[in-house]
Scaffold this motif. Structure first.
Motif, PDB file in Angstrom:
ATOM      1  N   TYR A   1      37.998  45.098  42.324  1.00 22.45           N
ATOM      2  CA  TYR A   1      37.666  44.451  41.032  1.00 22.45           C
ATOM      3  C   TYR A   1      37.279  42.984  41.258  1.00 22.45           C
ATOM      4  N   LEU A   2      38.051  42.283  42.098  1.00 24.29           N
ATOM      5  CA  LEU A   2      37.776  40.853  42.284  1.00 24.29           C
ATOM      6  C   LEU A   2      36.342  40.605  42.757  1.00 24.29           C
ATOM      7  N   GLU A   3      35.822  41.521  43.589  1.00 22.04           N
ATOM      8  CA  GLU A   3      34.480  41.286  44.118  1.00 22.04           C
ATOM      9  C   GLU A   3      33.417  41.267  43.021  1.00 22.04           C
ATOM     10  N   THR A   4      33.688  41.946  41.890  1.00 20.68           N
ATOM     11  CA  THR A   4      32.694  41.920  40.806  1.00 20.68           C
ATOM     12  C   THR A   4      32.549  40.496  40.241  1.00 20.68           C
ATOM     13  N   TYR A   5      33.570  39.673  40.391  1.00 15.13           N
ATOM     14  CA  TYR A   5      33.465  38.261  39.983  1.00 15.13           C
ATOM     15  C   TYR A   5      32.999  37.379  41.151  1.00 15.13           C
ATOM     16  N   GLU A   6      33.518  37.674  42.346  1.00 10.39           N
ATOM     17  CA  GLU A   6      33.134  36.872  43.528  1.00 10.39           C
ATOM     18  C   GLU A   6      31.624  36.855  43.734  1.00 10.39           C
ATOM     19  N   ARG A   7      31.014  38.044  43.595  1.00 15.30           N
ATOM     20  CA  ARG A   7      29.580  38.182  43.859  1.00 15.30           C
ATOM     21  C   ARG A   7      28.756  37.170  43.053  1.00 15.30           C
ATOM     22  N   PHE A   8      29.288  36.765  41.893  1.00 13.77           N
ATOM     23  CA  PHE A   8      28.517  35.886  41.005  1.00 13.77           C
ATOM     24  C   PHE A   8      29.055  34.447  40.989  1.00 13.77           C
ATOM     25  N   GLY A   9      29.895  34.113  41.964  1.00 14.84           N
ATOM     26  CA  GLY A   9      30.364  32.725  42.086  1.00 14.84           C
ATOM     27  C   GLY A   9      31.399  32.347  41.045  1.00 14.84           C
ATOM     28  N   LEU A  10      32.200  33.332  40.610  1.00 15.72           N
ATOM     29  CA  LEU A  10      33.131  33.069  39.504  1.00 15.72           C
ATOM     30  C   LEU A  10      34.579  32.876  39.957  1.00 15.72           C
ATOM     31  N   VAL A  11      34.817  32.916  41.258  1.00 10.54           N
ATOM     32  CA  VAL A  11      36.192  32.805  41.762  1.00 10.54           C
ATOM     33  C   VAL A  11      36.326  31.442  42.437  1.00 10.54           C
ATOM     34  N   THR A  12      36.826  30.477  41.666  1.00 11.78           N
ATOM     35  CA  THR A  12      36.837  29.088  42.121  1.00 11.78           C
ATOM     36  C   THR A  12      38.206  28.469  41.801  1.00 11.78           C
ATOM     37  N   GLU A  13      38.374  27.189  42.155  1.00 15.39           N
ATOM     38  CA  GLU A  13      39.662  26.556  41.822  1.00 15.39           C
ATOM     39  C   GLU A  13      39.729  26.163  40.351  1.00 15.39           C
ATOM     40  N   ARG A  14      38.662  26.350  39.616  1.00 17.09           N
ATOM     41  CA  ARG A  14      38.698  26.140  38.166  1.00 17.09           C
ATOM     42  C   ARG A  14      38.651  27.479  37.417  1.00 17.09           C
ATOM     43  N   SER A  15      39.037  28.564  38.123  1.00 15.98           N
ATOM     44  CA  SER A  15      39.023  29.906  37.511  1.00 15.98           C
ATOM     45  C   SER A  15      40.439  30.379  37.258  1.00 15.98           C
ATOM     46  N   LEU A  16      40.626  30.983  36.103  1.00 19.20           N
ATOM     47  CA  LEU A  16      41.934  31.543  35.775  1.00 19.20           C
ATOM     48  C   LEU A  16      41.753  33.002  35.355  1.00 19.20           C
ATOM     49  N   PHE A  17      42.480  33.879  36.035  1.00 21.49           N
ATOM     50  CA  PHE A  17      42.382  35.316  35.805  1.00 21.49           C
ATOM     51  C   PHE A  17      43.648  35.812  35.114  1.00 21.49           C
ATOM     52  N   ALA A  18      43.468  36.503  33.994  1.00 23.45           N
ATOM     53  CA  ALA A  18      44.629  36.987  33.243  1.00 23.45           C
ATOM     54  C   ALA A  18      45.064  38.350  33.766  1.00 23.45           C
ATOM     55  N   HIS A  19      46.357  38.510  33.897  1.00 22.10           N
ATOM     56  CA  HIS A  19      47.083  39.758  34.214  1.00 22.10           C
ATOM     57  C   HIS A  19      47.264  39.998  35.708  1.00 22.10           C
ATOM     58  N   ASN A  20      46.272  40.573  36.371  1.00 22.85           N
ATOM     59  CA  ASN A  20      46.346  40.835  37.821  1.00 22.85           C
ATOM     60  C   ASN A  20      47.630  41.594  38.198  1.00 22.85           C
ATOM     61  N   VAL A  21      47.915  42.625  37.430  1.00 21.10           N
ATOM     62  CA  VAL A  21      49.137  43.413  37.662  1.00 21.10           C
ATOM     63  C   VAL A  21      48.955  44.348  38.865  1.00 21.10           C
ATOM     64  N   HIS A  22      47.787  45.010  38.921  1.00 24.64           N
ATOM     65  CA  HIS A  22      47.560  46.028  39.966  1.00 24.64           C
ATOM     66  C   HIS A  22      46.574  45.458  40.978  1.00 24.64           C
ATOM     67  N   VAL A  23      47.063  44.642  41.867  1.00 26.43           N
ATOM     68  CA  VAL A  23      46.184  43.871  42.749  1.00 26.43           C
ATOM     69  C   VAL A  23      46.449  44.272  44.200  1.00 26.43           C
ATOM     70  N   THR A  24      45.402  44.268  45.006  1.00 24.41           N
ATOM     71  CA  THR A  24      45.580  44.581  46.435  1.00 24.41           C
ATOM     72  C   THR A  24      45.926  43.302  47.203  1.00 24.41           C
ATOM     73  N   GLY A  25      46.479  43.485  48.395  1.00 20.69           N
ATOM     74  CA  GLY A  25      46.805  42.344  49.252  1.00 20.69           C
ATOM     75  C   GLY A  25      45.556  41.546  49.599  1.00 20.69           C
ATOM     76  N   ASP A  26      44.449  42.259  49.824  1.00 22.05           N
ATOM     77  CA  ASP A  26      43.219  41.559  50.187  1.00 22.05           C
ATOM     78  C   ASP A  26      42.724  40.681  49.023  1.00 22.05           C
ATOM     79  N   GLU A  27      42.835  41.200  47.811  1.00 24.62           N
ATOM     80  CA  GLU A  27      42.424  40.382  46.653  1.00 24.62           C
ATOM     81  C   GLU A  27      43.310  39.139  46.546  1.00 24.62           C
ATOM     82  N   LEU A  28      44.608  39.294  46.789  1.00 27.82           N
ATOM     83  CA  LEU A  28      45.502  38.128  46.714  1.00 27.82           C
ATOM     84  C   LEU A  28      45.123  37.089  47.768  1.00 27.82           C
ATOM     85  N   THR A  29      44.785  37.555  48.965  1.00 25.93           N
ATOM     86  CA  THR A  29      44.377  36.624  50.024  1.00 25.93           C
ATOM     87  C   THR A  29      43.142  35.838  49.585  1.00 25.93           C
ATOM     88  N   ARG A  30      42.186  36.536  48.970  1.00 27.77           N
ATOM     89  CA  ARG A  30      40.950  35.855  48.554  1.00 27.77           C
ATOM     90  C   ARG A  30      41.192  34.933  47.353  1.00 27.77           C
TER      91      ARG A  30
END
Ligand code: GUN
Ligand code: ZN
Length: 436
Positions: free
Chosen positions: A247-276
């Motif tokens: 799921y995270l990659e759908t935002y990463e691809r468009f430059g949306l995962v930054t230090e000014r980004s806030l993601f709500a919930h993230n309950v079912h997250v993979t270890g790799d997504e947490l690392t990124r």
């Protein structure tokens, strides 16, 4: 101009997840000097520094930093309590039809005013707010937010599919209408703009591309969306974006995962997504009452912190069960208890963790480093609590063995009927908002 407030004062100037003794409690006084905290200490110490300042209060009230709600929806107040539905059905049957009603600007104005009053009444002084899909309704919200004195970051919600037809807009329109609102409101007083695609389910690649283009053009704007909330949502994202490894990659691809980004919930997250997420310095809004009410799941707080992902609290009204960040703290505590001990289990929380998550952690997640605790020099944002006389909370507090136990009781039992006043930048807001 300085005033001195006498109270039982609590704040977390350090991170209790990293340091012992992060909670500071003072039965004394806080000096407000213009818009900032001037001093904190015993009444004698504070008066020595400010001998001419008027002293307010009898010392019985509880004073905390103003709460920071990092995820809440302005159009959803009247949806609170819609039972019996999980996320996608809850959106389709109850929430999106209510959001469509904001096409009526008179109704949008009423909803916006009620929403802002509800934040203040619950002790929230700063919020990252999911807005409306309709530009006029979002403009009205910004107008009332600016007049309220609260610190509000918000944006027009974007989506072009799988919503209520009246809420959808094509990518070009999303870009243009967001930009118009951003130019009108970003950094006007205490208002800031957040680019706000609803979630990848309702956004084509074109809309996510438009969101990325907005962030590139306005790099000091904020960004918010939803991520990894519920299993059916995550499956829908996997089908809609077959090229994405998660799921995270759908935002990463468009430059949306930054230090000014806030993601709500993230309950079912993979270890790799947490690392990124950690590498990008993005933050996550943990919304425990919503996760339990909608049945999304229990939040893996320990895994987030172990990976170094920043976490704060959100009420997520209307999926959440109310505006109180005290209640969200209690629900976070209960969720971690239910996850149990052992590897991958819950993280035992105490009153200091709850206070930090509800205040300073939120301020930092929103890039507002000069608020969220009472270190002298910080912005004077505070909430004054006084339990109703004769109620359960008053009786529990009267028997409290320690200041820390009192804070635990406040998170467990204090709600909006205990909130007497909020201050933002040293200014009391209840009168301005018609609450006293
Ligand atoms: N995902 C997309 N929209 C929403 C919303 O309004 N609330 C919640 N909880 N999740 C969402
Ligand atoms: Zn939400």
């Amino acid at each position: 101009m300085t005033i001195v407030l006498r109270a039982r004062i609590f704040h977390t100037p350090r991170d209790p997840f990293r340091e012992a003794g992060a909670l500071e409690t003072v039965e004394g006084a806080l000096a407000l000097t213009d818009d900032r905290v001037g001093a904190l200490g015993s009444l004698t110490e504070v008066q020595r520094q400010y001998p001419d300042a008027p002293v307010l209060g009898d010392g019985e009230d509880y004073l905390l930093p103003g709460f920071v709600d990092t995820h809440v929806h302005y159009p959803q107040m009247s949806v609170v309590g819609a039972m019996g539905l999980t996320l996608l059905d809850w959106l389709r049957e109850r929430t999106l039809p209510e959001e469509a009603r904001l096409a009526d600007t008179a109704y949008a104005r009423e909803v916006a005013a009620r929403f802002l009053r509800a934040l203040a009444r619950n002790g929230t002084t700063t919020a990252l707010v999911f807005g409306a899909h309709q530009p006029p309704a979002q403009g009205i919200f910004f107008e009332l937010a600016a007049a309220s004195g609260l610190r509000i970051t918000s944006g027009l919600v974007l989506g072009d599919r799988l919503l209520h037809p009246a809420l959808e807009a094509d990518p070009e329109t999303c870009y243009r209408e967001s930009e118009t609102l951003l130019r009108a409101w970003h950094k006007r007083g205490r208002v800031r703009y957040a680019v706000t695609p609803r979630f990848s389910v309702s956004c084509s690649e074109g809309v996510l591309e438009a969101a990325g283009a907005l962030l590139r053009s306005y790099p000091d704007a904020f960004f918010q969306t939803h991520l990894n909330e519920a299993p059916a949502e995550i499956s829908a994202v996997a089908e809609l974006f077959p090229w994405a490894r998660d799921y995270l990659e759908t935002y990463e691809r468009f430059g949306l995962v930054t230090e000014r980004s806030l993601f709500a919930h993230n309950v079912h997250v993979t270890g790799d997504e947490l690392t990124r997420l950690a590498a990008a310095r993005s933050a996550v809004a943990h919304c425990p009452s919503s996760n339990m009410f909608i049945g999304s799941g229990l939040f893996p707080l320990r895994r987030h912190l172990d990976h170094g992902v920043r976490v704060a609290l959100g009420s997520d009204v209307g999926g959440g069960t109310g505006f109180s960040l005290l209640k969200e703290g209690l629900m976070a505590y209960q969720g971690q208890m239910l996850l149990g001990s052992g590897p991958g289990g819950g993280l035992p929380l105490g009153p200091a963790h709850l206070l930090y998550l509800a205040t300073r952690a939120g301020a930092l997640a929103l890039g507002l480093d000069d608020l969220g605790d009472f270190t002298p020099g910080r912005q004077a944002d505070l909430v004054l609590l006084r339990p109703p006389e004769g109620g359960t909370l008053a009786e529990v507090l009267a028997q409290s063995p320690s200041a820390e136990a009192s804070l635990g009781a406040l998170f467990t039992l204090a709600r909006e009927d205990s909130v007497r006043e909020v201050f933002v930048a040293g200014e009391p807001l209840f009168t301005r908002l018609g609450l006293s």
